[in-house]
Design a protein around this motif. Sequence first.
Motif, mmCIF file in Angstrom:
data_model
loop_
_atom_site.group_PDB
_atom_site.id
_atom_site.type_symbol
_atom_site.label_atom_id
_atom_site.label_comp_id
_atom_site.label_asym_id
_atom_site.label_seq_id
_atom_site.Cartn_x
_atom_site.Cartn_y
_atom_site.Cartn_z
ATOM 1 N N ALA A 74 -42.555 31.930 1.233
ATOM 2 C CA ALA A 74 -42.196 31.513 2.589
ATOM 3 C C ALA A 74 -41.222 30.335 2.559
ATOM 4 C CB ALA A 74 -43.445 31.133 3.372
ATOM 5 N N ASP A 75 -41.382 29.449 1.572
ATOM 6 C CA ASP A 75 -40.531 28.261 1.470
ATOM 7 C C ASP A 75 -39.289 28.511 0.614
ATOM 8 O OD1 ASP A 75 -42.370 26.878 2.981
ATOM 9 O OD2 ASP A 75 -43.428 26.050 1.243
ATOM 10 N N GLN A 76 -39.102 29.772 0.173
ATOM 11 C CA GLN A 76 -37.957 30.139 -0.689
ATOM 12 C C GLN A 76 -37.924 29.261 -1.939
ATOM 13 O OE1 GLN A 76 -34.438 30.034 1.786
ATOM 14 N NE2 GLN A 76 -34.993 31.920 2.845
ATOM 15 N N ASP A 77 -39.088 29.142 -2.560
ATOM 16 C CA ASP A 77 -39.224 28.274 -3.720
ATOM 17 C C ASP A 77 -39.877 29.014 -4.891
ATOM 18 O OD1 ASP A 77 -39.046 25.840 -5.132
ATOM 19 O OD2 ASP A 77 -41.090 25.276 -4.568
ATOM 20 N N LEU A 78 -39.591 30.306 -5.023
ATOM 21 C CA LEU A 78 -40.166 31.108 -6.100
ATOM 22 C C LEU A 78 -39.475 30.834 -7.432
ATOM 23 C CD1 LEU A 78 -40.527 34.593 -4.361
ATOM 24 C CD2 LEU A 78 -42.378 33.017 -4.937
ATOM 25 N N GLY A 79 -40.265 30.945 -8.491
ATOM 26 C CA GLY A 79 -39.705 30.844 -9.822
ATOM 27 C C GLY A 79 -39.092 32.172 -10.259
ATOM 28 N N PRO A 80 -38.436 32.207 -11.438
ATOM 29 C CA PRO A 80 -37.766 33.416 -11.919
ATOM 30 C C PRO A 80 -38.693 34.625 -12.030
ATOM 31 C CG PRO A 80 -37.101 31.517 -13.202
ATOM 32 C CD PRO A 80 -38.225 31.056 -12.335
ATOM 33 N N PHE A 81 -39.902 34.419 -12.573
ATOM 34 C CA PHE A 81 -40.837 35.532 -12.740
ATOM 35 C C PHE A 81 -41.216 36.130 -11.386
ATOM 36 C CE2 PHE A 81 -45.324 36.968 -12.974
ATOM 37 C CZ PHE A 81 -45.131 38.058 -13.813
ATOM 38 N N ALA A 82 -41.520 35.270 -10.422
ATOM 39 C CA ALA A 82 -41.901 35.747 -9.096
ATOM 40 C C ALA A 82 -40.733 36.437 -8.398
ATOM 41 C CB ALA A 82 -42.416 34.585 -8.242
ATOM 42 N N ARG A 83 -39.533 35.923 -8.569
ATOM 43 C CA ARG A 83 -38.359 36.556 -7.944
ATOM 44 C C ARG A 83 -38.134 37.950 -8.514
ATOM 45 N NH1 ARG A 83 -36.051 31.285 -8.481
ATOM 46 N NH2 ARG A 83 -34.825 31.982 -10.285
ATOM 47 N N GLN A 84 -38.433 38.112 -9.794
ATOM 48 C CA GLN A 84 -38.301 39.432 -10.416
ATOM 49 C C GLN A 84 -39.303 40.408 -9.800
ATOM 50 O OE1 GLN A 84 -38.645 39.304 -14.677
ATOM 51 N NE2 GLN A 84 -38.648 41.521 -14.916
ATOM 52 N N ILE A 85 -40.514 39.946 -9.532
ATOM 53 C CA ILE A 85 -41.522 40.791 -8.892
ATOM 54 C C ILE A 85 -41.062 41.187 -7.485
ATOM 55 C CG2 ILE A 85 -43.871 40.853 -7.987
ATOM 56 C CD1 ILE A 85 -44.708 39.054 -10.296
ATOM 57 N N VAL A 86 -40.490 40.252 -6.759
ATOM 58 C CA VAL A 86 -40.004 40.551 -5.412
ATOM 59 C C VAL A 86 -38.935 41.636 -5.461
ATOM 60 C CG1 VAL A 86 -38.707 39.632 -3.445
ATOM 61 C CG2 VAL A 86 -40.569 38.295 -4.454
ATOM 62 N N ALA A 145 -38.569 43.951 -7.672
ATOM 63 C CA ALA A 145 -39.206 45.225 -8.018
ATOM 64 C C ALA A 145 -39.931 45.821 -6.799
ATOM 65 C CB ALA A 145 -40.184 45.013 -9.173
ATOM 66 N N VAL A 146 -40.605 44.976 -6.032
ATOM 67 C CA VAL A 146 -41.321 45.434 -4.845
ATOM 68 C C VAL A 146 -40.340 45.998 -3.823
ATOM 69 C CG1 VAL A 146 -42.695 44.693 -2.867
ATOM 70 C CG2 VAL A 146 -43.296 43.901 -5.171
ATOM 71 N N ARG A 147 -39.239 45.301 -3.594
ATOM 72 C CA ARG A 147 -38.244 45.761 -2.639
ATOM 73 C C ARG A 147 -37.594 47.073 -3.072
ATOM 74 N NH1 ARG A 147 -35.572 39.876 -1.147
ATOM 75 N NH2 ARG A 147 -37.104 39.328 0.478
ATOM 76 N N LYS A 161 -39.040 49.350 -4.871
ATOM 77 C CA LYS A 161 -40.047 50.394 -4.668
ATOM 78 C C LYS A 161 -40.134 50.799 -3.202
ATOM 79 C CE LYS A 161 -43.766 49.874 -7.038
ATOM 80 N NZ LYS A 161 -45.105 49.416 -7.505
ATOM 81 N N MET A 162 -39.979 49.824 -2.293
ATOM 82 C CA MET A 162 -40.079 50.100 -0.864
ATOM 83 C C MET A 162 -38.913 50.963 -0.367
ATOM 84 S SD MET A 162 -41.362 46.376 0.573
ATOM 85 C CE MET A 162 -41.343 46.910 2.278
ATOM 86 N N LYS A 163 -37.766 50.892 -1.057
ATOM 87 C CA LYS A 163 -36.587 51.643 -0.645
ATOM 88 C C LYS A 163 -36.663 53.116 -1.040
ATOM 89 C CE LYS A 163 -33.399 47.723 -0.706
ATOM 90 N NZ LYS A 163 -32.194 47.140 -1.342
ATOM 91 N N LYS A 164 -37.568 53.429 -1.979
ATOM 92 C CA LYS A 164 -37.668 54.815 -2.454
ATOM 93 C C LYS A 164 -38.366 55.705 -1.433
ATOM 94 C CE LYS A 164 -37.751 53.596 -7.352
ATOM 95 N NZ LYS A 164 -38.518 53.657 -8.627
#
Length: 242
Positions: free
Chosen positions: A221-233, A235-237, A239-242
């Motif tokens: 929410a605060d746009q303060d994710l680390g590299p690992f978390a951004r990679q998960i985001v 991947a999730v996005r 997957k949602m587009k498929k």
Amino acid sequence: MNNLFRPRPDTRGETMQVGIIGIGRMGRELARRLKDHVELTVFDRDAAFLAAMQNELGLPAAGSIDELAAIGTVILAVPDPEVINCIKDFNQLKTPVTIINIATNVAQHVLEETAVPPVRCINVKFVGHAGEMSLGLDPVVVIDSRPAELVPVAREIFSVVGHVVVGKADIVSFINTTAAEKALEAAVHIEESLRQQGVTDPDIVKSAIRQVAAGVLKAYADQDLGPFARQIVRAVRAKMKK
């Protein structure tokens, strides 16, 4: 929604008088934020609970809704099912009173259909959580755009509570329900996934949900994710587009 208003000082000569019915989690937090901004009077059907609130915040208490009606402006911080009954109680007094409802799931048209003049109602709803507010976080406060003549009153009261927006307050029900449902689905899914891996220690499960999951959500929410978390985001996005 439009017209974002930031908190501003009360510049009027007189302090507004306001009553609150219901001092549960949200009502109590609201009282804490308002007590130095308006002349506040509290009321709750639980006498012991009311006395405890008086001792904690040093606020006067009303003995009846007649006393609250005489104040002129009353905030309903009661559960959804009690809102209509409270308005009907004020209707019977036939006293001019402005009622501000903060219960999330009561629609503006329901207030208007229930209130009998000279009782007037407006919805003011929070995109926020009482627990997080108690930690110092400010909610977004959505004031309904109608009736228009009550908007300045609501804005003056809630300017110190959070970031005020004037618009269609009923959308807050969808916003909060969606956020709560998705968060709880995630919590249940985490709990079940850990159980399947043999992780059942309640302290570990609690920490995984409360610290890891909740912490990551706040960072997102605060746009303060680390590299690992951004990679998960990403991947999730994808997957949602498929």
